[in-house]
Scaffold this motif. Structure first.
Motif, PDB file in Angstrom:
ATOM      1  N   VAL A  89     -16.846  -8.847  80.925  1.00 40.04           N
ATOM      2  CA  VAL A  89     -18.087  -9.048  80.178  1.00 40.04           C
ATOM      3  C   VAL A  89     -19.251  -8.394  80.907  1.00 40.04           C
ATOM      4  O   VAL A  89     -20.120  -7.755  80.291  1.00 40.04           O
ATOM      5  N   LEU A  90     -19.289  -8.527  82.230  1.00 37.37           N
ATOM      6  CA  LEU A  90     -20.353  -7.904  83.023  1.00 37.37           C
ATOM      7  C   LEU A  90     -20.357  -6.398  82.852  1.00 37.37           C
ATOM      8  O   LEU A  90     -21.402  -5.788  82.589  1.00 37.37           O
ATOM      9  N   ASP A  91     -19.194  -5.766  82.977  1.00 37.12           N
ATOM     10  CA  ASP A  91     -19.131  -4.310  82.864  1.00 37.12           C
ATOM     11  C   ASP A  91     -19.550  -3.855  81.471  1.00 37.12           C
ATOM     12  O   ASP A  91     -20.298  -2.892  81.314  1.00 37.12           O
ATOM     13  N   ALA A  92     -19.096  -4.580  80.447  1.00 36.85           N
ATOM     14  CA  ALA A  92     -19.453  -4.224  79.071  1.00 36.85           C
ATOM     15  C   ALA A  92     -20.952  -4.358  78.842  1.00 36.85           C
ATOM     16  O   ALA A  92     -21.578  -3.503  78.198  1.00 36.85           O
ATOM     17  N   SER A  93     -21.554  -5.414  79.383  1.00 38.77           N
ATOM     18  CA  SER A  93     -22.973  -5.668  79.134  1.00 38.77           C
ATOM     19  C   SER A  93     -23.875  -4.646  79.810  1.00 38.77           C
ATOM     20  O   SER A  93     -25.029  -4.462  79.400  1.00 38.77           O
ATOM     21  N   GLU A  94     -23.362  -3.971  80.833  1.00 40.71           N
ATOM     22  CA  GLU A  94     -24.176  -2.998  81.549  1.00 40.71           C
ATOM     23  C   GLU A  94     -24.113  -1.600  80.943  1.00 40.71           C
ATOM     24  O   GLU A  94     -24.897  -0.729  81.312  1.00 40.71           O
ATOM     25  N   CYS A  95     -23.215  -1.377  79.994  1.00 39.75           N
ATOM     26  CA  CYS A  95     -23.087  -0.048  79.400  1.00 39.75           C
ATOM     27  C   CYS A  95     -24.255   0.335  78.485  1.00 39.75           C
ATOM     28  O   CYS A  95     -24.721   1.476  78.541  1.00 39.75           O
ATOM     29  N   PRO A  96     -24.759  -0.557  77.628  1.00 41.41           N
ATOM     30  CA  PRO A  96     -25.884  -0.149  76.763  1.00 41.41           C
ATOM     31  C   PRO A  96     -27.129   0.317  77.528  1.00 41.41           C
ATOM     32  O   PRO A  96     -27.656   1.396  77.233  1.00 41.41           O
ATOM     33  N   PRO A  97     -27.626  -0.426  78.542  1.00 37.70           N
ATOM     34  CA  PRO A  97     -28.809   0.079  79.237  1.00 37.70           C
ATOM     35  C   PRO A  97     -28.536   1.299  80.107  1.00 37.70           C
ATOM     36  O   PRO A  97     -29.419   2.130  80.314  1.00 37.70           O
ATOM     37  N   THR A  98     -27.316   1.420  80.614  1.00 35.20           N
ATOM     38  CA  THR A  98     -26.994   2.533  81.519  1.00 35.20           C
ATOM     39  C   THR A  98     -26.664   3.813  80.763  1.00 35.20           C
ATOM     40  O   THR A  98     -27.088   4.904  81.164  1.00 35.20           O
ATOM     41  N   PHE A  99     -25.901   3.680  79.683  1.00 32.66           N
ATOM     42  CA  PHE A  99     -25.396   4.862  78.975  1.00 32.66           C
ATOM     43  C   PHE A  99     -25.830   4.934  77.517  1.00 32.66           C
ATOM     44  O   PHE A  99     -25.350   5.783  76.772  1.00 32.66           O
ATOM     45  N   ASN A 100     -26.704   4.038  77.099  1.00 38.94           N
ATOM     46  CA  ASN A 100     -27.210   4.028  75.727  1.00 38.94           C
ATOM     47  C   ASN A 100     -26.083   3.897  74.704  1.00 38.94           C
ATOM     48  O   ASN A 100     -26.141   4.468  73.612  1.00 38.94           O
ATOM     49  N   THR A 101     -25.042   3.151  75.068  1.00 43.70           N
ATOM     50  CA  THR A 101     -23.972   2.886  74.111  1.00 43.70           C
ATOM     51  C   THR A 101     -24.430   1.804  73.133  1.00 43.70           C
ATOM     52  O   THR A 101     -25.283   0.975  73.455  1.00 43.70           O
ATOM     53  N   ALA A 102     -23.842   1.811  71.950  1.00 47.58           N
ATOM     54  CA  ALA A 102     -24.099   0.734  71.000  1.00 47.58           C
ATOM     55  C   ALA A 102     -23.489  -0.554  71.548  1.00 47.58           C
ATOM     56  O   ALA A 102     -22.463  -0.514  72.240  1.00 47.58           O
TER      57      ALA A 102
END
Length: 311
Positions: A89-102
């Motif tokens: 969950v932590l890794d998934a939650s950090e993807c939108p701000p870091t990589f602009n993923t949906a």
């Protein structure tokens, strides 16, 4: 897979797991000075990167398979229980701000749902049925990837998620910390980071948790690099959602282009705040709509868009 119902059988199963092994040389650790315990822990932690290094070929193969599917619109879905689930969950939650993923592009599932992030949900990790229900709620497609995470490699929730996903034609990866695990057997790609017995017997939030975090960092970060979410080692898809990230966005544009502050502000305004577009505007001397169109045709890969702009 269901959990072992006989307590005696379960005890025997756990005794055969590397991550559950007892270390008699540490039996009096509680009598040591604090600094000595800290040194012991630090020494244990120092062994984790080498264990990860031994699995780099498997990690790279998994990343290439994930990136191929995500390039076709697929999602990266983590599934685990307890510490393993929280790390996903932590890794998934950090993807939108870091990589602009949906938000739905990288998903973390934890046995027991959001409540399990902060408290134990009894029995959740033992339910393969719960994993199947959680995945069905996401409406899996063959372009998706499901990563089951379990230090022991025997957690029914993680195995159930992988088995259910694989039966539906989804790419599956098993991340565990024991050799020849049931999770690896269930998945297309097995990654087994064997870190050995823990400082505290069976406390897999320690070395095993560190190893899983390092591998998840690799899976998401290198996949995003492959998808063109970076330019060199710059996070050109960063989402500027707060003052720190807005400042970082300006710094990234400066590092990529060498432009002065005034030019950077103009480019970011023209680009609607999109870092990647602003860089293309400055490096190729384009207007915003043209830069946006080039990036779209290049599937978001800045280097490819630059090549197209320069002919």
């Amino acid at each position: 897979m269901t959990s072992t119902s006989n307590p005696r059988d379960l005890r025997a199963e756990l005794e055969n797991l590397t991550t559950e092994a007892f270390r008699p040389e540490l039996a009096e650790i509680d009598r040591l000075p604090t600094l000595d315990i800290a040194r012991l822990m630090n020494g244990e932690d120092a062994t984790v990167p080498a264990a990860v290094a031994s699995c780099l070929p498997q990690i790279a193969a998994a990343v290439d398979a994930i990136a191929e599917r995500m390039a076709q619109g697929g999602r990266l879905i983590y599934a685990g229980a307890g510490t393993a689930g929280r790390l996903g969950v932590l890794d998934a939650s950090e993807c939108p701000p870091t990589f602009n993923t949906a938000p739905a592009q990288v998903v973390g599932l934890i046995a027991g749902g959001s409540e399990a992030m902060v408290t134990s949900v009894e029995g959740a990790e033992d339910s393969a049925d719960l994993a199947r229900a959680d995945l069905d709620a996401l409406a899996l497609t063959p372009a998706d990837t499901v990563v089951g995470i379990s230090a022991s490699g025997r957690t029914p929730y993680a195995i159930g998620a992988v088995e259910h996903a694989r039966a539906r034609g989804v790419l599956t990866i098993g991340l565990s910390c024991n050799p020849d695990s049931a999770l690896t057997a269930a998945a297309h790609h097995g990654i087994e980071i064997v870190v050995g017995p823990e400082l505290l017997t069976g406390s897999t939030r320690l070395k095993a948790g560190t190893a899983q975090k390092l591998v998840l960092n690799m899976l998401s970060t290198i996949t995003m690099i492959r998808l063109g979410k970076t330019y060199g080692n710059l996070m050109v898809d960063v989402r500027a959602s707060n003052d720190k990230l807005r400042a970082r966005s300006r710094r990234i544009v400066a590092l990529a282009t060498g432009a002065d502050d005034a030019a950077i502000e103009r480019a970011l305004t023209e680009a609607g705040g999109e870092v990647k577009t602003a860089i293309l505007i400055l490096l190729a001397d384009l207007d915003g709509p043209t830069a946006t169109g080039l990036l779209s045709r290049a599937d978001g890969h800045l280097r490819a868009a630059l090549r197209a702009a320069r002919g």
